[in-house]
Scaffold this motif. Structure first.
Motif, PDB file in Angstrom:
ATOM      1  N   HIS A   1       0.822  -1.214   0.000  1.00 26.90           N
ATOM      2  CA  HIS A   1       0.000   0.000   0.000  1.00 26.90           C
ATOM      3  C   HIS A   1       0.853   1.258   0.000  1.00 26.90           C
ATOM      4  CE1 HIS A   1      -3.447  -2.499   1.999  1.00 26.90           C
ATOM      5  NE2 HIS A   1      -3.139  -2.912   0.774  1.00 26.90           N
ATOM      6  N   VAL A   2       1.910   1.298   0.802  1.00 26.60           N
ATOM      7  CA  VAL A   2       2.780   2.468   0.782  1.00 26.60           C
ATOM      8  C   VAL A   2       3.546   2.530  -0.531  1.00 26.60           C
ATOM      9  CG1 VAL A   2       4.767   1.402   1.966  1.00 26.60           C
ATOM     10  CG2 VAL A   2       4.377   3.877   2.139  1.00 26.60           C
ATOM     11  N   MET A   3       3.906   1.375  -1.111  1.00 28.53           N
ATOM     12  CA  MET A   3       4.548   1.372  -2.424  1.00 28.53           C
ATOM     13  C   MET A   3       3.608   1.946  -3.481  1.00 28.53           C
ATOM     14  SD  MET A   3       7.710   0.421  -2.495  1.00 28.53           S
ATOM     15  CE  MET A   3       7.779   0.276  -4.287  1.00 28.53           C
ATOM     16  N   ALA A   4       2.333   1.564  -3.437  1.00 27.40           N
ATOM     17  CA  ALA A   4       1.365   2.101  -4.399  1.00 27.40           C
ATOM     18  C   ALA A   4       1.245   3.609  -4.240  1.00 27.40           C
ATOM     19  CB  ALA A   4       0.002   1.435  -4.202  1.00 27.40           C
ATOM     20  N   ALA A   5       1.231   4.093  -2.994  1.00 30.84           N
ATOM     21  CA  ALA A   5       1.129   5.530  -2.758  1.00 30.84           C
ATOM     22  C   ALA A   5       2.338   6.265  -3.327  1.00 30.84           C
ATOM     23  CB  ALA A   5       0.992   5.810  -1.267  1.00 30.84           C
ATOM     24  N   LEU A   6       3.528   5.728  -3.096  1.00 31.80           N
ATOM     25  CA  LEU A   6       4.737   6.373  -3.597  1.00 31.80           C
ATOM     26  C   LEU A   6       4.746   6.392  -5.119  1.00 31.80           C
ATOM     27  CD1 LEU A   6       7.250   4.778  -1.067  1.00 31.80           C
ATOM     28  CD2 LEU A   6       6.708   7.215  -1.231  1.00 31.80           C
ATOM     29  N   VAL A   7       4.479   5.240  -5.738  1.00 32.92           N
ATOM     30  CA  VAL A   7       4.457   5.161  -7.201  1.00 32.92           C
ATOM     31  C   VAL A   7       3.360   6.059  -7.765  1.00 32.92           C
ATOM     32  CG1 VAL A   7       4.075   3.640  -9.186  1.00 32.92           C
ATOM     33  CG2 VAL A   7       5.438   2.840  -7.246  1.00 32.92           C
ATOM     34  N   GLY A   8       2.171   5.989  -7.163  1.00 38.01           N
ATOM     35  CA  GLY A   8       1.035   6.743  -7.664  1.00 38.01           C
ATOM     36  C   GLY A   8       1.174   8.240  -7.507  1.00 38.01           C
ATOM     37  N   CYS A   9       2.039   8.681  -6.590  1.00 39.93           N
ATOM     38  CA  CYS A   9       2.302  10.109  -6.416  1.00 39.93           C
ATOM     39  C   CYS A   9       3.549  10.560  -7.170  1.00 39.93           C
ATOM     40  CB  CYS A   9       2.455  10.441  -4.934  1.00 39.93           C
ATOM     41  SG  CYS A   9       0.916  10.331  -4.002  1.00 39.93           S
ATOM     42  N   GLY A  10       4.194   9.638  -7.867  1.00 44.11           N
ATOM     43  CA  GLY A  10       5.373   9.997  -8.645  1.00 44.11           C
ATOM     44  C   GLY A  10       6.642  10.122  -7.837  1.00 44.11           C
ATOM     45  N   VAL A  11       6.725   9.435  -6.697  1.00 47.38           N
ATOM     46  CA  VAL A  11       7.941   9.445  -5.883  1.00 47.38           C
ATOM     47  C   VAL A  11       8.850   8.309  -6.349  1.00 47.38           C
ATOM     48  CG1 VAL A  11       8.893   9.230  -3.562  1.00 47.38           C
ATOM     49  CG2 VAL A  11       6.710  10.417  -3.912  1.00 47.38           C
ATOM     50  N   HIS A  12      10.046   8.650  -6.805  1.00 50.37           N
ATOM     51  CA  HIS A  12      10.979   7.652  -7.322  1.00 50.37           C
ATOM     52  C   HIS A  12      12.120   7.347  -6.354  1.00 50.37           C
ATOM     53  CE1 HIS A  12       8.805   8.307 -11.009  1.00 50.37           C
ATOM     54  NE2 HIS A  12       9.182   9.563 -11.047  1.00 50.37           N
ATOM     55  N   ASN A  13      12.346   8.237  -5.392  1.00 50.87           N
ATOM     56  CA  ASN A  13      13.438   8.070  -4.426  1.00 50.87           C
ATOM     57  C   ASN A  13      12.925   8.427  -3.034  1.00 50.87           C
ATOM     58  OD1 ASN A  13      15.807   7.787  -6.480  1.00 50.87           O
ATOM     59  ND2 ASN A  13      14.729   9.650  -7.119  1.00 50.87           N
ATOM     60  N   ALA A  14      13.061   7.504  -2.094  1.00 47.63           N
ATOM     61  CA  ALA A  14      12.604   7.771  -0.722  1.00 47.63           C
ATOM     62  C   ALA A  14      13.240   6.765   0.223  1.00 47.63           C
ATOM     63  CB  ALA A  14      11.083   7.675  -0.623  1.00 47.63           C
ATOM     64  N   LEU A  15      13.463   7.206   1.448  1.00 40.93           N
ATOM     65  CA  LEU A  15      13.884   6.329   2.527  1.00 40.93           C
ATOM     66  C   LEU A  15      12.696   6.170   3.455  1.00 40.93           C
ATOM     67  CD1 LEU A  15      16.164   4.750   3.936  1.00 40.93           C
ATOM     68  CD2 LEU A  15      16.763   6.871   5.140  1.00 40.93           C
ATOM     69  N   VAL A  16      12.252   4.934   3.644  1.00 37.01           N
ATOM     70  CA  VAL A  16      11.042   4.657   4.423  1.00 37.01           C
ATOM     71  C   VAL A  16      11.445   3.956   5.714  1.00 37.01           C
ATOM     72  CG1 VAL A  16       8.762   3.597   4.411  1.00 37.01           C
ATOM     73  CG2 VAL A  16       9.765   4.419   2.254  1.00 37.01           C
ATOM     74  N   ASP A  17      11.418   4.701   6.810  1.00 37.74           N
ATOM     75  CA  ASP A  17      11.781   4.155   8.122  1.00 37.74           C
ATOM     76  C   ASP A  17      10.575   3.475   8.755  1.00 37.74           C
ATOM     77  OD1 ASP A  17      14.384   5.052   7.982  1.00 37.74           O
ATOM     78  OD2 ASP A  17      14.034   6.850   9.185  1.00 37.74           O
ATOM     79  N   VAL A  18      10.766   2.266   9.249  1.00 37.45           N
ATOM     80  CA  VAL A  18       9.708   1.524   9.940  1.00 37.45           C
ATOM     81  C   VAL A  18      10.298   0.986  11.239  1.00 37.45           C
ATOM     82  CG1 VAL A  18       7.930  -0.244   9.736  1.00 37.45           C
ATOM     83  CG2 VAL A  18       8.817   0.851   7.678  1.00 37.45           C
ATOM     84  N   ASP A  19       9.541   1.070  12.328  1.00 40.99           N
ATOM     85  CA  ASP A  19      10.086   0.690  13.636  1.00 40.99           C
ATOM     86  C   ASP A  19       9.826  -0.767  14.003  1.00 40.99           C
ATOM     87  OD1 ASP A  19       7.380   0.745  14.189  1.00 40.99           O
ATOM     88  OD2 ASP A  19       7.543   2.014  15.973  1.00 40.99           O
TER      89      ASP A  19
END
Length: 298
Positions: free
Chosen positions: A70-88
């Motif tokens: 779901h977060v991958m779909a959000a990133l792709v769907g918003c046009g984000v190609h580079n991001a660091l996703v921190d998860v605890d």
């Protein structure tokens, strides 16, 4: 931007923070509960440990992150190609079961245009994979188009089909708020086996025959197939580059879409990497999206 919730399968509290990354970094998950270099997990197809229920990534050190679709779909769907996703922890928070909270946060925070050109993966010839009666296929197309067919015995879902061009913000408008769904019998089975411990009627559409058990009913009459398309977009994002091609899934799921990416990259004549000019970049998912396009939820 930070999101807090629980893991769908673990039921444990989970916090996720999306941070900017330099051009060429791609999307990388980082387990902040683990110290050392082994805590980074690139969002790439060959690190997928296949599961029918979600998308799980595991790096060479055995560090995993689960339910990334779901977060991958959000990133792709918003046009984000580079991001660091921190998860605890080991699982991404499920939030409301859709990608809309992630999309809302990404767009409210704003996107930064990098100086380097965007590259895309252009499909040159058909690639198809099958498992029993299910199949998934990629064929050439000038934009990313997603087509999906589902068939369920429960009358509340039944047979559904939808096709969408992913350019011009259609993901945000048409798919982003569609929630994960399941049959009540499947929920009972999963919980008996220690899964879906964080699932509730508030973060998933649960059906039983012709009944929709979740309060408020459906957000779309065809919410189920829309969510399958959302999942497919997130799983296709694991190609590492935006795709220019037509994806068609028939009764497909996470594992089959990963099979398709593996088959694609095994055939070097089936794709090419292209540098996007302005016209091509305008046809990628996320081009021109804005916050007001997210459907409102009562």
């Amino acid at each position: 931007m930070t999101f807090q919730g629980v893991g769908l399968h673990s039921g444990k509290p989970a916090q996720l923070t999306i941070r900017p990354a330099p051009a060429g970094a791609g999307i990388v998950f980082r387990r902040v509960d683990i110290t050392g270099a082994s805590n980074e997990i690139p969002a790439i197809w060959h690190l997928v440990e296949q599961s029918p229920l979600c998308t799980r990534l595991v790096n060479a050190a055995g560090v995993a992150i689960t339910t990334v679709e779901h977060v991958m779909a959000a990133l792709v769907g918003c046009g984000v190609h580079n991001a660091l996703v921190d998860v605890d922890g080991p699982e991404v928070p499920i939030l409301d079961g859709s990608a809309a909270p992630f999309v809302r946060g990404i767009l409210a925070n704003g996107l930064r245009q990098l100086a380097e050109p965007v590259h895309a993966l252009r499909i040159l010839r058909a690639v198809e994979v099958r498992r029993a009666s299910a199949w998934a296929r990629l064929t050439p197309n000038e934009t990313l188009k997603i087509e999906f067919d589902i068939e369920f015995e429960d009358a509340a879902i039944g047979v559904q089909k939808k096709i969408l061009n992913m350019s011009n913000g259609s993901f945000v408008r048409e798919l982003s708020n569609s929630r994960t769904f399941c049959r009540k019998a499947d929920v009972d089975h999963m919980r008996a086996n220690g899964l879906a411990l964080g699932g509730t009627l508030e973060n998933a559409v649960v059906v039983d025959g012709e009944k929709v058990l979740s309060p408020g009913g459906l957000r779309h009459a065809d919410e189920a197939v829309r969510h399958k398309m959302l999942d497919a977009l997130g799983d296709l994002g694991l190609a590492g580059l935006p795709i220019l091609g037509h994806y068609h899934g028939f009764r497909a799921g996470h594992a089959l879409t990963n099979d398709l990416l593996r088959a694609l990259f095994a055939d070097k004549n089936a794709f090419e990497v292209v540098e996007c000019d302005a016209a091509t970049a305008a046809r990628l998912p996320g081009a021109g999206v804005h916050l007001g396009e997210i459907p409102q939820v009562a």
